[in-house]
Design a protein around this motif. Structure first.
Motif, short mmCIF file in Angstrom:
data_model
loop_
_atom_site.label_atom_id
_atom_site.label_comp_id
_atom_site.label_asym_id
_atom_site.label_seq_id
_atom_site.Cartn_x
_atom_site.Cartn_y
_atom_site.Cartn_z
N ARG A 185 7.01 -25.25 -7.46
CA ARG A 185 5.88 -24.52 -6.88
C ARG A 185 4.71 -25.48 -6.58
N TYR A 186 4.62 -26.54 -7.35
CA TYR A 186 3.64 -27.59 -7.06
C TYR A 186 3.98 -28.28 -5.75
N ALA A 189 2.99 -25.98 -3.04
CA ALA A 189 1.54 -25.99 -2.81
C ALA A 189 1.12 -27.20 -2.00
N ASN A 190 1.95 -28.24 -2.04
CA ASN A 190 1.67 -29.45 -1.27
C ASN A 190 2.37 -29.45 0.10
N PRO A 208 0.81 -19.46 -8.45
CA PRO A 208 -0.54 -19.89 -8.85
C PRO A 208 -0.53 -21.11 -9.76
N GLU A 211 -0.22 -24.07 -7.57
CA GLU A 211 -1.49 -24.33 -6.89
C GLU A 211 -2.50 -24.96 -7.85
N LYS A 214 -1.66 -28.57 -8.22
CA LYS A 214 -2.14 -29.34 -7.07
C LYS A 214 -3.64 -29.61 -7.19
N GLU A 215 -4.38 -28.58 -7.62
CA GLU A 215 -5.82 -28.75 -7.75
C GLU A 215 -6.17 -29.84 -8.76
#
Length: 581
Positions: A185-186, A189-190, A208, A211, A214-215
């Motif tokens: 999922r990371y 997000a990228n 989430p 995400e 990634k943040e």
């Protein structure tokens, strides 16, 4: 105030008087002497089995003991009569003043009515939920959470010092799977396509988390070998899942006192210390287990392992704690975790597991018995499955979870109060059907509605009485002339109220919070039946036109019912309503 305990104390005093007079022999054990409601209410208000349980050790006929006991009890001003029934049961009828005094005491005590000192402050650890931190809680966890929290509340009321604990299963391979799933999922997000391979967690709930990763990390983890990111992503995702679980529990009004980590047991010497304690007792040895049932010797590859001699404490077979390759079995950290709980000074341990943990019961009880020297009892409650229905069909799985219906799904559909009450309408080891249509309908067949409606009806009486100028404060109702409650139906309602403290102790002793739900339904039924009688017999209505004194007495009875319903709902974790909408 426990009226049944008070009358039982009088029965024991009478038995001691009979001993001192030489009617009964000395040294009798009164432990099994009970005072309880008779099976048939027509037989009286209370019954005791004293003569039946003492006949054999006293070498006397039960009826002879019962008749002698009845004569003694006849001197008690509270007892209008005591009659011998059948082979030797003794039925007692109490004078109306007892029930009048009970109503007054209930109102004065408020929510303290029913509280007990039975637990004597003993320290009890209730471990429940303990879901793997790999995703949102599902409906099975919901039932376990409700049961565990209600049991903890019940034990609180019964006088125990309760700790609610969650054991985070973060030491196994499943958290590595979580990390790999979150990493995909990371990647998503990228801007990359996630590769949700078989065996990974597919639910949308990890989007989430990706995400958030990634943040925090930007794209710095991309294209790195797994060994470089696995530990960090695992810790990040585990904490995210635990926050989700805490939020889900909060939806149900469940708060844990302690969160314990399985991972914290590894590499700290705690597992070794627990096994060393068992080794001191000669319970750890090197050996080869017998072939498992269903396999022939040709299929079995014998290997030497480190074993716990759990058969010395009631288990069927000894259990491995270390594999032949030197790694711990799943059982080893669980032993260490329970050793930690014993070391923290708990007097009783309660574990609440899913039904699939049935094979774990004997080995865990054996471990705790050995570690505590038999001092600390362990009760393991297994929670059976919940089947969900809506519109007559099985309720489908949650897309968000990927494979199951979540706690949040259930609470959003039914509400926390309904969910909690319905989850306690069956004993924990019985399967439960949760039909969204039925649990929300307003009928007698819906227990949570029926109980809430009873409380709301009393509140409506109080409001109406106040509107016409009747003082309905608790002080005024407790001071009312309750001798005006003379009708059999009114006294029967008071008798049901009198059962509440006894019910609390029985439920707490058996670790059975479902008994509270059953009792509340019965009490609500009695209140509704009394209300219906008032439609035909106006003298039974709670508000008597033009007669404030009589109205206050009758409203006091209704208020006492509401107090008990509120007390019971508090144990279940359900908020009583004052008005049905």
């Amino acid at each position: 105030m426990n009226l049944f305990s008070e009358i039982r104390a009088r029965v024991l005093d009478a038995l001691n008087e009979l001993v001192s007079e030489g009617v009964l022999p000395e040294g009798l054990d009164y432990a099994n002497v009970a005072v309880e409601p008779p099976r048939d209410p027509a037989h009286g208000d209370m019954a005791t089995n004293a003569a039946m349980v003492l006949a054999k050790p006293a070498r006397m006929k039960p009826r002879d003991i019962a008749e002698a006991l009845a004569a003694k009890l006849g001197d008690d001003a509270r007892i209008a009569g005591a009659e011998v029934a059948g082979p030797g049961f003794l039925n007692m009828r109490l004078v109306p003043d007892v029930w009048h005094g009970l109503v007054r005491d209930v109102i004065a005590a408020g929510l303290d009515y029913g509280k007990s000192g039975m637990g004597q402050g003993l320290k009890v650890n209730v471990e429940f939920v303990s879901a793997n931190p790999t995703g949102p809680m599902h409906v099975g966890h919901t039932r376990g959470a409700v049961f565990g929290d209600a049991l903890a509340r019940l034990l609180d009321v019964a006088g125990y010092d309760v700790t609610r604990e969650y054991y985070i299963n973060d030491g196994g391979a499943q958290v590595d799977v979580l990390a790999r799933s979150a990493y995909e999922r990371y990647r998503e997000a990228n801007g990359l396509s996630p590769e949700i391979a078989e065996g990974l967690y597919p639910g949308d709930y990890l989007i989430p988390v990706g995400e958030a990763l990634k943040e925090k990390y930007g794209d710095s983890l991309l294209n790195k070998p797994e060994a470089d990111w696995l530990a960090e992503v695992r810790a990040f995702a585990t904490e995210a899942m635990m926050q989700m679980i805490r939020d889900d529990l909060a939806l149900l009004g469940v708060t844990m006192d302690v969160y314990s980590s399985e991972k914290a047991l590894y590499g700290t010497g705690k597992i070794e210390a627990a096994l060393a304690e068992l080794e001191k007792q000669g319970l750890i040895y090197q050996g080869v287990l017998e072939p498992p049932k269903g396999k022939t010797p040709e299929d079995w590859e014998p290997r030497e392992q480190t074993l716990f001699r759990s058969t010395a404490h009631g288990d069927d077979v000894d259990r491995p704690v270390k594999k032949s390759d030197g790694s711990w079995t799943y059982f080893a950290p669980d032993i260490a975790y329970h050793w930690d709980k014993v070391s923290r000074g708990f007097d009783m341990l309660i574990d609440i597991f899913g039904a699939d943990h049935g094979g774990y019961v004997k080995r865990m009880k054996a471990a705790v018995a050995a570690l505590s020297g038999g001092r600390v009892p362990l009760d393991i409650k297994l929670i059976q499955l919940v089947k969900l229905y809506k519109n007559g069909e099985p309720f489908k799985m949650s897309k968000r979870a990927g494979t199951f219906v979540t706690l949040r799904d259930v609470v959003e559909q039914a509400g926390a109060d309904v969910t909690r009450f319905v989850m306690l309408t069956r004993k924990n080891d019985a399967a439960l059907d949760f039909d969204f249509d039925k649990v929300l309908e307003q009928s007698k067949d819906n227990p949570v509605f029926y109980v809430q409606y009873a409380h709301a009806r009393v509140c409506s009486v109080l409001r109406k009485a106040a509107e016409i100028g009747i003082d309905t404060s608790d002080a005024a109702l407790a001071g009312a002339d309750l001798h005006l409650l003379t009708h059999t139906a009114e006294l029967e309602l008071a008798r049901k109220i009198a059962e509440w403290p006894r019910l609390v102790e029985i439920a707490a002793r058996g670790h059975e919070p479902h008994r509270v739900a059953f009792y509340l339904y019965e009490l609500a039924s009695d209140l509704h039946a009394h209300w219906t009688r008032g439609n035909d017999d106006t003298s039974l209505r709670f508000i008597q036109d033009g007669d404030v004194t009589t109205s206050q007495a009758k409203i006091a009875l209704a208020r006492a019912v509401a107090v008990v319903i509120s007390s019971g709902l508090a144990i279940l974790g359900v908020t009583p309503v004052e008005e049905m909408r």
